[in-house]
Design a protein around this motif. Structure first.
Motif, mmCIF file in Angstrom:
data_model
loop_
_atom_site.group_PDB
_atom_site.id
_atom_site.type_symbol
_atom_site.label_atom_id
_atom_site.label_comp_id
_atom_site.label_asym_id
_atom_site.label_seq_id
_atom_site.Cartn_x
_atom_site.Cartn_y
_atom_site.Cartn_z
ATOM 1 N N HIS A 111 5.721 3.477 1.666
ATOM 2 C CA HIS A 111 4.919 2.512 2.413
ATOM 3 C C HIS A 111 5.459 2.427 3.832
ATOM 4 O O HIS A 111 6.664 2.259 4.046
ATOM 5 N N GLU B 226 -3.826 9.088 1.427
ATOM 6 C CA GLU B 226 -2.975 8.331 0.501
ATOM 7 C C GLU B 226 -3.030 8.846 -0.932
ATOM 8 O O GLU B 226 -2.136 8.577 -1.730
ATOM 9 N N SER C 88 0.849 -1.187 0.000
ATOM 10 C CA SER C 88 0.000 0.000 0.000
ATOM 11 C C SER C 88 0.888 1.241 0.000
ATOM 12 O O SER C 88 1.866 1.306 0.737
#
Length: 269
Positions: free
Chosen positions: A248, A199, A174
């Motif tokens: 990440h 994000e 992610s």
């Protein structure tokens, strides 16, 4: 988007795999393009469809077909990603170009609309770009997979030109923070308050407040590759480029920590 998907399916499905990575200079000629008409009732070469009558153009098709082979892109997977049942996702433009951006549902590819002048620049630098990505497997420069155009037949609508690129942030990890770094401080700070940063926010140079550590050999090779890539861009007189960085966090608590952002709001040259 239906026209785009029909065109991609036709272009990729009808083309045979290139037999060699060595291309003749004629393949890079800006005049090397293929027009195909897509009538709603279908034709000898195109299927019937529910869109309007349109024309589809492939720029330098052999070059981009060979680039996809060079980048190990499977034609069937490529078509499924772009032309599958799942709709493309429209993204808000992160820059000032006015371009529209679309992301495939599997995150592998981005589609960007382009102005005519931008298409000319990409075609002009295509021979040098091809040579560069062939010589340097670890290049950090964007991967281009196709350059196309759609024109509604008989309509007053302008041509829509677009390029298909690899999505840097397609990863099994992610991506919690993303940065667009230009090596400058003038205007290089997000105008969003901390509680609105997530994000999907594209942060800038002055938002970056931590250090990346790499093994010595990795760091040296990274710097060498950045230098090589910049030399290509300078050679092609490309000025407005930046380094995209995705971060990440193993420790998810760091995602929401304000310690990773500067406490000052100064702007300097």
């Amino acid at each position: 988007m239906l026209n785009l998907q029909l065109g991609i399916r036709h272009a990729v499905g009808r083309q045979s795999a290139p037999t060699s990575l060595d291309l003749k200079s004629s393949a890079f000629d800006p005049k090397e393009k293929v027009w195909t008409r897509f009538p709603p009732e279908g034709s000898k070469h195109t299927p019937p469809h529910q869109s309007c009558d349109f024309r589809w153009k492939d720029y330098c098709p052999l070059v981009f077909r060979t680039l996809r082979k060079l980048f190990d892109v499977d034609p069937a997977d490529y078509m499924i990603s772009i032309c599958g049942d799942d709709a493309l996702l429209e993204l808000s433009s992160p820059g000032k170009s006015g371009s529209f951006f679309y992301l495939t549902n599997d995150d592998k590819y981005m589609i960007k609309t382009m102005k005519k002048a931008e298409v000319k620049v990409l075609l002009r630098m295509l021979p040098a770009y091809y040579k560069h990505v062939r010589n340097y497997d670890n290049t950090l420069i964007t991967k281009f997979f196709g350059l196309h155009c759609v024109k509604i037949t008989g309509g007053i609508q302008k041509k829509v030109r677009f390029v298909i690129m690899g999505n840097l942030f397609c990863s099994r990890y992610s991506i919690h923070r993303r940065f667009d770094l230009k090596g400058s401080s003038l205007g290089r700070m997000t105008d969003k308050p901390l509680d609105q940063i997530d994000e999907t926010t594209t942060l800038k140079d002055l938002d970056l407040n931590f250090i990346f550590r790499l093994a010595g050999s990795w760091f040296q090779e990274f710097c060498r590759q950045v230098d090589r890539d910049c030399e290509l861009l300078e050679q092609e007189r490309i000025m407005d480029y930046s380094l995209l960085v995705g971060v990440h966090f193993k420790d998810r608590s760091l995602i929401y920590s304000s310690s990773f952002f500067p406490s000052y709001r100064q702007r300097q040259c």
